[in-house]
Design a protein around this motif. Structure first.
Motif, PDB file in Angstrom:
ATOM      1  N   ALA A 127       0.778  -1.123  -0.256  1.00 60.60           N
ATOM      2  CA  ALA A 127       0.098  -0.044   0.140  1.00 60.60           C
ATOM      3  C   ALA A 127       0.961   1.286   0.077  1.00 60.60           C
ATOM      4  O   ALA A 127       0.555   2.182  -0.684  1.00 60.60           O
ATOM      5  CB  ALA A 127      -0.948   0.013   1.072  1.00 60.60           C
ATOM      6  N   ARG A 128       1.912   1.347   0.595  1.00 59.89           N
ATOM      7  CA  ARG A 128       2.792   2.286   0.855  1.00 59.89           C
ATOM      8  C   ARG A 128       3.248   2.584  -0.507  1.00 59.89           C
ATOM      9  O   ARG A 128       3.418   4.040  -0.873  1.00 59.89           O
ATOM     10  CB  ARG A 128       4.119   2.042   1.725  1.00 59.89           C
ATOM     11  CG  ARG A 128       5.027   3.098   1.805  1.00 59.89           C
ATOM     12  CD  ARG A 128       6.224   2.678   3.131  1.00 59.89           C
ATOM     13  NE  ARG A 128       7.102   3.649   3.224  1.00 59.89           N
ATOM     14  CZ  ARG A 128       8.238   3.411   3.166  1.00 59.89           C
ATOM     15  NH1 ARG A 128       9.047   2.492   2.642  1.00 59.89           N
ATOM     16  NH2 ARG A 128       9.176   4.576   3.259  1.00 59.89           N
ATOM     17  N   ARG A 129       3.963   1.545  -1.441  1.00 60.51           N
ATOM     18  CA  ARG A 129       4.504   1.812  -2.739  1.00 60.51           C
ATOM     19  C   ARG A 129       3.495   2.186  -3.737  1.00 60.51           C
ATOM     20  O   ARG A 129       3.499   3.319  -4.403  1.00 60.51           O
ATOM     21  CB  ARG A 129       4.801   0.619  -3.119  1.00 60.51           C
ATOM     22  CG  ARG A 129       5.609   0.661  -4.704  1.00 60.51           C
ATOM     23  CD  ARG A 129       5.681  -0.509  -5.455  1.00 60.51           C
ATOM     24  NE  ARG A 129       4.578  -1.285  -5.566  1.00 60.51           N
ATOM     25  CZ  ARG A 129       3.460  -1.370  -6.288  1.00 60.51           C
ATOM     26  NH1 ARG A 129       3.718  -0.155  -7.166  1.00 60.51           N
ATOM     27  NH2 ARG A 129       2.602  -1.889  -6.624  1.00 60.51           N
ATOM     28  N   ILE A 130       2.070   1.792  -3.523  1.00 57.67           N
ATOM     29  CA  ILE A 130       0.840   2.285  -4.313  1.00 57.67           C
ATOM     30  C   ILE A 130       0.705   3.914  -4.161  1.00 57.67           C
ATOM     31  O   ILE A 130       0.657   4.613  -4.863  1.00 57.67           O
ATOM     32  CB  ILE A 130      -0.301   1.780  -4.108  1.00 57.67           C
ATOM     33  CG1 ILE A 130      -0.048   0.176  -4.740  1.00 57.67           C
ATOM     34  CG2 ILE A 130      -1.516   2.187  -4.760  1.00 57.67           C
ATOM     35  CD1 ILE A 130      -1.170  -0.907  -4.201  1.00 57.67           C
ATOM     36  N   ASP A 133       3.715   5.763  -5.422  1.00 59.01           N
ATOM     37  CA  ASP A 133       3.268   5.869  -6.999  1.00 59.01           C
ATOM     38  C   ASP A 133       2.271   6.941  -7.495  1.00 59.01           C
ATOM     39  O   ASP A 133       2.471   7.764  -8.380  1.00 59.01           O
ATOM     40  CB  ASP A 133       3.318   4.748  -7.677  1.00 59.01           C
ATOM     41  CG  ASP A 133       4.488   3.766  -7.496  1.00 59.01           C
ATOM     42  OD1 ASP A 133       5.618   4.311  -7.084  1.00 59.01           O
ATOM     43  OD2 ASP A 133       4.440   2.507  -7.937  1.00 59.01           O
ATOM     44  N   ALA A 134       1.606   6.938  -6.622  1.00 62.09           N
ATOM     45  CA  ALA A 134       0.265   7.855  -6.869  1.00 62.09           C
ATOM     46  C   ALA A 134       0.501   9.226  -6.991  1.00 62.09           C
ATOM     47  O   ALA A 134       0.109  10.306  -7.577  1.00 62.09           O
ATOM     48  CB  ALA A 134      -1.024   7.374  -6.144  1.00 62.09           C
ATOM     49  N   VAL A 135       1.289   9.525  -5.905  1.00 60.58           N
ATOM     50  CA  VAL A 135       1.637  10.793  -5.440  1.00 60.58           C
ATOM     51  C   VAL A 135       2.442  11.430  -6.707  1.00 60.58           C
ATOM     52  O   VAL A 135       2.485  12.477  -7.132  1.00 60.58           O
ATOM     53  CB  VAL A 135       2.079  10.986  -3.945  1.00 60.58           C
ATOM     54  CG1 VAL A 135       2.865  12.285  -3.810  1.00 60.58           C
ATOM     55  CG2 VAL A 135       0.917  10.936  -2.810  1.00 60.58           C
ATOM     56  N   ARG A 136       3.617  10.592  -6.998  1.00 65.22           N
ATOM     57  CA  ARG A 136       4.368  10.835  -7.734  1.00 65.22           C
ATOM     58  C   ARG A 136       3.808  11.215  -9.403  1.00 65.22           C
ATOM     59  O   ARG A 136       4.062  12.002 -10.080  1.00 65.22           O
ATOM     60  CB  ARG A 136       5.542   9.938  -8.130  1.00 65.22           C
ATOM     61  CG  ARG A 136       6.666  10.204  -9.032  1.00 65.22           C
ATOM     62  CD  ARG A 136       7.504   8.875  -9.562  1.00 65.22           C
ATOM     63  NE  ARG A 136       6.441   7.918 -10.403  1.00 65.22           N
ATOM     64  CZ  ARG A 136       6.494   6.718 -10.031  1.00 65.22           C
ATOM     65  NH1 ARG A 136       7.375   6.228  -9.404  1.00 65.22           N
ATOM     66  NH2 ARG A 136       5.461   5.949 -10.828  1.00 65.22           N
ATOM     67  N   ASP A 137       2.905  10.299  -9.772  1.00 71.01           N
ATOM     68  CA  ASP A 137       2.239  10.252 -11.014  1.00 71.01           C
ATOM     69  C   ASP A 137       1.180  11.306 -11.013  1.00 71.01           C
ATOM     70  O   ASP A 137       0.940  12.033 -12.023  1.00 71.01           O
ATOM     71  CB  ASP A 137       1.133   9.076 -11.086  1.00 71.01           C
ATOM     72  CG  ASP A 137       2.244   7.846 -11.563  1.00 71.01           C
ATOM     73  OD1 ASP A 137       3.257   7.849 -11.439  1.00 71.01           O
ATOM     74  OD2 ASP A 137       1.706   6.432 -11.274  1.00 71.01           O
ATOM     75  N   ALA A 138       0.754  12.070  -9.851  1.00 67.84           N
ATOM     76  CA  ALA A 138       0.046  13.206  -9.780  1.00 67.84           C
ATOM     77  C   ALA A 138       0.999  14.506  -9.923  1.00 67.84           C
ATOM     78  O   ALA A 138       0.430  15.628 -10.154  1.00 67.84           O
ATOM     79  CB  ALA A 138      -0.506  13.381  -8.610  1.00 67.84           C
ATOM     80  N   GLY A 139       2.157  14.372 -10.032  1.00 63.11           N
ATOM     81  CA  GLY A 139       3.020  15.326 -10.428  1.00 63.11           C
ATOM     82  C   GLY A 139       3.792  15.900  -9.128  1.00 63.11           C
ATOM     83  O   GLY A 139       4.584  17.043  -9.212  1.00 63.11           O
ATOM     84  N   PHE A 140       3.956  15.221  -8.014  1.00 65.24           N
ATOM     85  CA  PHE A 140       4.482  15.702  -6.739  1.00 65.24           C
ATOM     86  C   PHE A 140       5.562  14.737  -6.386  1.00 65.24           C
ATOM     87  O   PHE A 140       5.625  13.611  -6.970  1.00 65.24           O
ATOM     88  CB  PHE A 140       3.347  15.699  -5.484  1.00 65.24           C
ATOM     89  CG  PHE A 140       2.480  16.826  -6.000  1.00 65.24           C
ATOM     90  CD1 PHE A 140       2.494  18.256  -5.337  1.00 65.24           C
ATOM     91  CD2 PHE A 140       1.228  16.282  -6.486  1.00 65.24           C
ATOM     92  CE1 PHE A 140       1.565  18.862  -5.816  1.00 65.24           C
ATOM     93  CE2 PHE A 140       0.013  17.141  -6.679  1.00 65.24           C
ATOM     94  CZ  PHE A 140       0.451  18.586  -6.259  1.00 65.24           C
ATOM     95  N   PRO A 141       6.387  15.307  -5.593  1.00 67.35           N
ATOM     96  CA  PRO A 141       7.542  14.115  -4.952  1.00 67.35           C
ATOM     97  C   PRO A 141       6.783  12.871  -4.249  1.00 67.35           C
ATOM     98  O   PRO A 141       5.737  13.300  -3.881  1.00 67.35           O
ATOM     99  CB  PRO A 141       8.286  15.121  -3.987  1.00 67.35           C
ATOM    100  CG  PRO A 141       8.136  16.586  -4.451  1.00 67.35           C
ATOM    101  CD  PRO A 141       6.546  16.507  -4.979  1.00 67.35           C
ATOM    102  N   PRO A 142       7.441  11.758  -4.674  1.00 69.46           N
ATOM    103  CA  PRO A 142       6.734  10.370  -3.933  1.00 69.46           C
ATOM    104  C   PRO A 142       6.820  10.754  -2.537  1.00 69.46           C
ATOM    105  O   PRO A 142       7.774  11.258  -1.811  1.00 69.46           O
ATOM    106  CB  PRO A 142       7.626   9.422  -4.257  1.00 69.46           C
ATOM    107  CG  PRO A 142       8.621  10.000  -5.415  1.00 69.46           C
ATOM    108  CD  PRO A 142       8.709  11.585  -5.269  1.00 69.46           C
ATOM    109  N   LEU A 143       5.693  10.368  -1.831  1.00 69.27           N
ATOM    110  CA  LEU A 143       5.359  10.381  -0.646  1.00 69.27           C
ATOM    111  C   LEU A 143       5.813   8.990   0.199  1.00 69.27           C
ATOM    112  O   LEU A 143       4.949   8.179  -0.216  1.00 69.27           O
ATOM    113  CB  LEU A 143       4.072  10.463  -0.255  1.00 69.27           C
ATOM    114  CG  LEU A 143       3.633  10.676   1.155  1.00 69.27           C
ATOM    115  CD1 LEU A 143       4.501  11.774   2.213  1.00 69.27           C
ATOM    116  CD2 LEU A 143       2.054  10.907   1.598  1.00 69.27           C
ATOM    117  N   LEU A 144       6.765   8.868   0.971  1.00 67.02           N
ATOM    118  CA  LEU A 144       7.330   7.657   1.643  1.00 67.02           C
ATOM    119  C   LEU A 144       6.715   7.599   2.940  1.00 67.02           C
ATOM    120  O   LEU A 144       7.008   8.359   3.742  1.00 67.02           O
ATOM    121  CB  LEU A 144       8.545   7.329   1.460  1.00 67.02           C
ATOM    122  CG  LEU A 144       9.135   7.059   0.053  1.00 67.02           C
ATOM    123  CD1 LEU A 144      10.502   7.192   0.212  1.00 67.02           C
ATOM    124  CD2 LEU A 144       8.496   6.075  -0.410  1.00 67.02           C
TER     125      LEU A 144
END
Length: 175
Positions: A127-130, A133-144
């Motif tokens: 779930a963390r990876r999803i 990836d979703a935050v990154r795909d929305a144009g923001f730095p990935p949220l870990l």
């Protein structure tokens, strides 16, 4: 006793023939895992990309478990992430990530702990990876997301229920 390479087991007084794997030992296994629901919103684009202040990220999660059929249970890990910058919502990610858990011959208290503490621990990295990836795909730095101590939270809620006089092991529901 053996007969031409075949092993014959003496079952004593029990005349029941058990196929391989049929036993009464406790068994738990992850059958499958999947995205049940995923929503990614970027409600203030393109303004959300121009904000220069530090983002305020709010993470909420909920665990839901229920029996599907006989020995199969579904555990849902619902995570909602809301990011705001200067009161402007940058993004919202809402994920329900589930796993099907098979259980046989497991005492109720151990089954409950597995469904609400161990299964979410197993599902969380995926779930963390999803979410990243979703935050990154929305144009923001990935949220870990930081790791979550599901077992610690489970025991804390168990103690709270006992202090309030409630049943510590609700058979189904949310944690």
């Amino acid at each position: 006793m053996a007969d031409e390479g075949n092993i014959i087991t003496d079952l004593g007084n029990d005349d029941t023939v058990r196929p391989n794997g049929a036993d009464n030992q406790p068994a738990i296994g992850l059958i499958s895992q999947y995205i049940k629901d995923l929503s990614v919103e970027n409600p203030n684009a393109p303004r959300s990309y121009q904000a220069g202040a530090q983002p305020d990220v709010d993470v909420q999660f909920n665990i839901n478990a229920g029996q599907i059929d006989g020995e199969v249970h579904e555990v849902g890990l619902k995570i909602t992430v809301t990011c705001k910058v200067e009161s402007l919502t940058s993004y919202i990610v809402d994920l329900t990530y589930c796993g099907l858990i098979g259980m046989r011959n497991v005492p109720e208290d151990q089954a409950h702990m597995f469904l609400y503490a161990e299964a979410p621990r197993i599902l969380f990295p995926f779930a963390r990876r999803i979410i990243a990836d979703a935050v990154r795909d929305a144009g923001f730095p990935p949220l870990l997301l930081d790791p979550i101590d599901f077992q610690g939270i489970y025991f804390q809620q168990l103690q709270q229920r006992q202090a309030e006089g409630e049943s510590p092991f609700a058979s189904e529901g949310n944690a």
